[in-house]
Design a protein around this motif. Structure first.
Motif, PDB file in Angstrom:
ATOM      1  N   ARG A  86     -16.036  14.754 -13.658  1.00  0.00           N
ATOM      2  CA  ARG A  86     -16.263  15.883 -14.555  1.00  0.00           C
ATOM      3  C   ARG A  86     -15.832  17.188 -13.891  1.00  0.00           C
ATOM      4  NH1 ARG A  86     -21.608  15.337 -15.647  1.00  0.00           N
ATOM      5  NH2 ARG A  86     -21.107  13.827 -17.285  1.00  0.00           N
ATOM      6  N   THR A  87     -16.166  17.348 -12.616  1.00  0.00           N
ATOM      7  CA  THR A  87     -15.783  18.554 -11.876  1.00  0.00           C
ATOM      8  C   THR A  87     -14.260  18.683 -11.789  1.00  0.00           C
ATOM      9  OG1 THR A  87     -17.814  18.449 -10.551  1.00  0.00           O
ATOM     10  CG2 THR A  87     -15.990  19.771  -9.678  1.00  0.00           C
ATOM     11  N   ALA A  88     -13.611  17.554 -11.497  1.00  0.00           N
ATOM     12  CA  ALA A  88     -12.149  17.577 -11.416  1.00  0.00           C
ATOM     13  C   ALA A  88     -11.539  17.920 -12.769  1.00  0.00           C
ATOM     14  CB  ALA A  88     -11.627  16.235 -10.925  1.00  0.00           C
ATOM     15  N   GLY A  89     -12.135  17.388 -13.846  1.00  0.00           N
ATOM     16  CA  GLY A  89     -11.626  17.683 -15.181  1.00  0.00           C
ATOM     17  C   GLY A  89     -11.766  19.155 -15.522  1.00  0.00           C
ATOM     18  N   VAL A  90     -12.926  19.716 -15.171  1.00  0.00           N
ATOM     19  CA  VAL A  90     -13.141  21.153 -15.411  1.00  0.00           C
ATOM     20  C   VAL A  90     -12.137  21.988 -14.622  1.00  0.00           C
ATOM     21  CG1 VAL A  90     -14.744  23.055 -15.037  1.00  0.00           C
ATOM     22  CG2 VAL A  90     -15.579  20.901 -15.995  1.00  0.00           C
ATOM     23  N   ALA A  91     -11.915  21.606 -13.377  1.00  0.00           N
ATOM     24  CA  ALA A  91     -10.972  22.337 -12.536  1.00  0.00           C
ATOM     25  C   ALA A  91      -9.556  22.278 -13.105  1.00  0.00           C
ATOM     26  CB  ALA A  91     -10.996  21.784 -11.117  1.00  0.00           C
ATOM     27  N   LEU A  92      -9.157  21.096 -13.565  1.00  0.00           N
ATOM     28  CA  LEU A  92      -7.811  20.955 -14.129  1.00  0.00           C
ATOM     29  C   LEU A  92      -7.663  21.763 -15.413  1.00  0.00           C
ATOM     30  CD1 LEU A  92      -7.198  17.141 -13.543  1.00  0.00           C
ATOM     31  CD2 LEU A  92      -5.991  19.050 -12.448  1.00  0.00           C
ATOM     32  N   ARG A  93      -8.698  21.754 -16.258  1.00  0.00           N
ATOM     33  CA  ARG A  93      -8.625  22.538 -17.489  1.00  0.00           C
ATOM     34  C   ARG A  93      -8.575  24.034 -17.190  1.00  0.00           C
ATOM     35  NH1 ARG A  93     -12.302  18.562 -19.232  1.00  0.00           N
ATOM     36  NH2 ARG A  93     -14.085  19.976 -18.924  1.00  0.00           N
ATOM     37  N   ALA A  94      -9.383  24.452 -16.222  1.00  0.00           N
ATOM     38  CA  ALA A  94      -9.379  25.866 -15.831  1.00  0.00           C
ATOM     39  C   ALA A  94      -8.004  26.272 -15.295  1.00  0.00           C
ATOM     40  CB  ALA A  94     -10.456  26.132 -14.791  1.00  0.00           C
ATOM     41  N   MET A  95      -7.429  25.393 -14.466  1.00  0.00           N
ATOM     42  CA  MET A  95      -6.111  25.684 -13.912  1.00  0.00           C
ATOM     43  C   MET A  95      -5.072  25.771 -15.025  1.00  0.00           C
ATOM     44  SD  MET A  95      -3.955  23.684 -10.960  1.00  0.00           S
ATOM     45  CE  MET A  95      -3.579  22.287 -12.001  1.00  0.00           C
ATOM     46  N   ALA A  96      -5.160  24.886 -16.015  1.00  0.00           N
ATOM     47  CA  ALA A  96      -4.206  24.904 -17.127  1.00  0.00           C
ATOM     48  C   ALA A  96      -4.337  26.189 -17.933  1.00  0.00           C
ATOM     49  CB  ALA A  96      -4.431  23.688 -18.020  1.00  0.00           C
ATOM     50  N   VAL A  97      -5.585  26.591 -18.205  1.00  0.00           N
ATOM     51  CA  VAL A  97      -5.811  27.823 -18.974  1.00  0.00           C
ATOM     52  C   VAL A  97      -5.290  29.038 -18.217  1.00  0.00           C
ATOM     53  CG1 VAL A  97      -7.592  29.373 -19.854  1.00  0.00           C
ATOM     54  CG2 VAL A  97      -7.760  26.916 -20.289  1.00  0.00           C
ATOM     55  N   ILE A  98      -5.598  29.100 -16.934  1.00  0.00           N
ATOM     56  CA  ILE A  98      -5.147  30.240 -16.117  1.00  0.00           C
ATOM     57  C   ILE A  98      -3.627  30.253 -15.996  1.00  0.00           C
ATOM     58  CG2 ILE A  98      -5.168  31.194 -13.779  1.00  0.00           C
ATOM     59  CD1 ILE A  98      -8.102  30.256 -13.597  1.00  0.00           C
ATOM     60  N   THR A  99      -3.030  29.073 -15.826  1.00  0.00           N
ATOM     61  CA  THR A  99      -1.565  29.000 -15.717  1.00  0.00           C
ATOM     62  C   THR A  99      -0.899  29.484 -16.996  1.00  0.00           C
ATOM     63  OG1 THR A  99      -1.677  27.154 -14.154  1.00  0.00           O
ATOM     64  CG2 THR A  99       0.395  27.456 -15.338  1.00  0.00           C
ATOM     65  N   VAL A 100      -1.402  29.024 -18.140  1.00  0.00           N
ATOM     66  CA  VAL A 100      -0.821  29.445 -19.412  1.00  0.00           C
ATOM     67  C   VAL A 100      -1.067  30.940 -19.651  1.00  0.00           C
ATOM     68  CG1 VAL A 100      -0.981  29.189 -21.920  1.00  0.00           C
ATOM     69  CG2 VAL A 100      -0.934  27.169 -20.453  1.00  0.00           C
ATOM     70  N   GLY A 101      -2.288  31.373 -19.356  1.00  0.00           N
ATOM     71  CA  GLY A 101      -2.641  32.771 -19.615  1.00  0.00           C
ATOM     72  C   GLY A 101      -1.914  33.748 -18.703  1.00  0.00           C
ATOM     73  N   LEU A 102      -2.017  33.501 -17.388  1.00  0.00           N
ATOM     74  CA  LEU A 102      -1.439  34.444 -16.431  1.00  0.00           C
ATOM     75  C   LEU A 102       0.011  34.138 -16.081  1.00  0.00           C
ATOM     76  CD1 LEU A 102      -4.453  34.873 -13.967  1.00  0.00           C
ATOM     77  CD2 LEU A 102      -3.813  36.287 -15.928  1.00  0.00           C
ATOM     78  N   GLY A 103       0.399  32.871 -16.211  1.00  0.00           N
ATOM     79  CA  GLY A 103       1.763  32.508 -15.844  1.00  0.00           C
ATOM     80  C   GLY A 103       2.752  32.610 -16.985  1.00  0.00           C
ATOM     81  N   LEU A 104       2.256  32.532 -18.232  1.00  0.00           N
ATOM     82  CA  LEU A 104       3.163  32.578 -19.383  1.00  0.00           C
ATOM     83  C   LEU A 104       2.830  33.715 -20.353  1.00  0.00           C
ATOM     84  CD1 LEU A 104       3.449  28.762 -20.192  1.00  0.00           C
ATOM     85  CD2 LEU A 104       5.179  30.209 -19.148  1.00  0.00           C
ATOM     86  N   ALA A 105       1.611  33.708 -20.882  1.00  0.00           N
ATOM     87  CA  ALA A 105       1.262  34.676 -21.922  1.00  0.00           C
ATOM     88  C   ALA A 105       1.315  36.119 -21.419  1.00  0.00           C
ATOM     89  CB  ALA A 105      -0.134  34.358 -22.472  1.00  0.00           C
ATOM     90  N   TYR A 106       0.715  36.374 -20.249  1.00  0.00           N
ATOM     91  CA  TYR A 106       0.675  37.743 -19.725  1.00  0.00           C
ATOM     92  C   TYR A 106       2.082  38.270 -19.417  1.00  0.00           C
ATOM     93  CZ  TYR A 106      -0.560  41.658 -16.682  1.00  0.00           C
ATOM     94  OH  TYR A 106      -0.666  42.891 -16.103  1.00  0.00           O
ATOM     95  N   PRO A 107       2.930  37.541 -18.682  1.00  0.00           N
ATOM     96  CA  PRO A 107       4.298  38.049 -18.442  1.00  0.00           C
ATOM     97  C   PRO A 107       5.098  38.237 -19.729  1.00  0.00           C
ATOM     98  CG  PRO A 107       3.782  36.280 -16.905  1.00  0.00           C
ATOM     99  CD  PRO A 107       2.684  36.310 -17.913  1.00  0.00           C
ATOM    100  N   LEU A 108       4.949  37.297 -20.685  1.00  0.00           N
ATOM    101  CA  LEU A 108       5.673  37.442 -21.941  1.00  0.00           C
ATOM    102  C   LEU A 108       5.204  38.668 -22.715  1.00  0.00           C
ATOM    103  CD1 LEU A 108       5.897  33.725 -23.150  1.00  0.00           C
ATOM    104  CD2 LEU A 108       7.787  35.197 -22.399  1.00  0.00           C
ATOM    105  N   ALA A 109       3.899  38.915 -22.694  1.00  0.00           N
ATOM    106  CA  ALA A 109       3.369  40.096 -23.387  1.00  0.00           C
ATOM    107  C   ALA A 109       3.901  41.382 -22.758  1.00  0.00           C
ATOM    108  CB  ALA A 109       1.841  40.083 -23.348  1.00  0.00           C
ATOM    109  N   LEU A 110       3.900  41.453 -21.417  1.00  0.00           N
ATOM    110  CA  LEU A 110       4.412  42.646 -20.745  1.00  0.00           C
ATOM    111  C   LEU A 110       5.908  42.816 -20.976  1.00  0.00           C
ATOM    112  CD1 LEU A 110       2.529  42.831 -17.325  1.00  0.00           C
ATOM    113  CD2 LEU A 110       2.103  44.082 -19.428  1.00  0.00           C
ATOM    114  N   THR A 111       6.644  41.703 -20.970  1.00  0.00           N
ATOM    115  CA  THR A 111       8.080  41.778 -21.238  1.00  0.00           C
ATOM    116  C   THR A 111       8.329  42.304 -22.644  1.00  0.00           C
ATOM    117  OG1 THR A 111       8.544  39.945 -19.728  1.00  0.00           O
ATOM    118  CG2 THR A 111      10.220  40.448 -21.388  1.00  0.00           C
ATOM    119  N   GLY A 112       7.563  41.808 -23.607  1.00  0.00           N
ATOM    120  CA  GLY A 112       7.712  42.268 -24.984  1.00  0.00           C
ATOM    121  C   GLY A 112       7.387  43.740 -25.134  1.00  0.00           C
ATOM    122  N   ILE A 113       6.298  44.176 -24.501  1.00  0.00           N
ATOM    123  CA  ILE A 113       5.924  45.597 -24.560  1.00  0.00           C
ATOM    124  C   ILE A 113       7.018  46.450 -23.930  1.00  0.00           C
ATOM    125  CG2 ILE A 113       4.298  47.317 -23.682  1.00  0.00           C
ATOM    126  CD1 ILE A 113       2.105  45.136 -23.942  1.00  0.00           C
TER     127      ILE A 113
END
Length: 202
Positions: free
Chosen positions: A9-36
């Motif tokens: 369960r701990t490993a699953g939570v960690a993997l989900r957190a990593m996926a959310v952070i990767t998508v949020g900070l690695g993709l969504a945030y740079p794309l938003a700043l690029t668009g702005i």
């Protein structure tokens, strides 16, 4: 068994957190700043490039040489300050000379440049301003001082068959004042000045 499930369960939570952070900070945030950036500041976001007749001729942020294939300065153009970036104005090798003020190599280079600039512009060596003799910290400075631009007026006017008064007026119109009125010194962007110069008819 309970411990194993807890670990999974701990490993699953960690993997989900990593996926959310990767998508949020690695993709969504740079794309938003690029668009702005593209919407609010398109010129700056694309390198502050300058186009002439549909062709990119440089950037207002990066200096460039106005020389022939052998590296000799072309007298019909305003010349930039020296560059220590690679072979000169190499944006991939930004650097200064990093030589101290008492370094004999630097002193010799400054004396050589002073003689060259004085001869090229037919002026007294003592009239050559410091930015014509020294490189910037980045080696990519696109600006020169108004004094250095004024020093070159007579040469450029003669080479192009223009009135010195017209070329001098162009220089004065190209002077950029201190940032927010008090930061830095007045400057002249060499690329922008030369583009404006090309619009004058002799």
């Amino acid at each position: 068994m309970s411990s194993s499930r807890s670990s999974l369960r701990t490993a699953g939570v960690a993997l989900r957190a990593m996926a959310v952070i990767t998508v949020g900070l690695g993709l969504a945030y740079p794309l938003a700043l690029t668009g702005i950036g593209q919407l609010a500041f398109p010129a700056q976001a694309n390198g502050s490039t300058v186009e002439l007749d549909g062709k990119t001729v440089g950037s207002t942020l990066i200096g460039q040489s106005f020389s022939d294939a052998d590296g000799n300065p072309l007298p019909e153009w305003f010349q930039p300050r020296p560059s220590a970036a690679g072979d000169g104005y190499d944006a991939g090798a930004s650097s200064g000379s990093n030589l101290g003020p008492e370094n004999p190599d630097l002193i010799a280079a400054i004396e050589e440049r002073r003689d060259q600039v004085a001869e090229f512009n037919d002026v007294d060596p003592g009239a050559v301003p410091v930015d014509a003799l020294t490189t910037s910290a980045s080696g990519l400075d696109p600006h020169i001082s108004p004094e250095y631009a004024r020093l070159q007026v007579a040469r450029v006017a003669e080479e192009r068959g223009l009135s010195e008064d017209d070329v001098a007026a162009l220089v004065e119109d190209s002077v950029q004042n201190r940032n927010v009125g008090f930061l830095g010194e007045p400057t002249v962007n060499v690329l922008e000045l030369n583009i404006a110069l090309d619009g004058l008819k002799g």
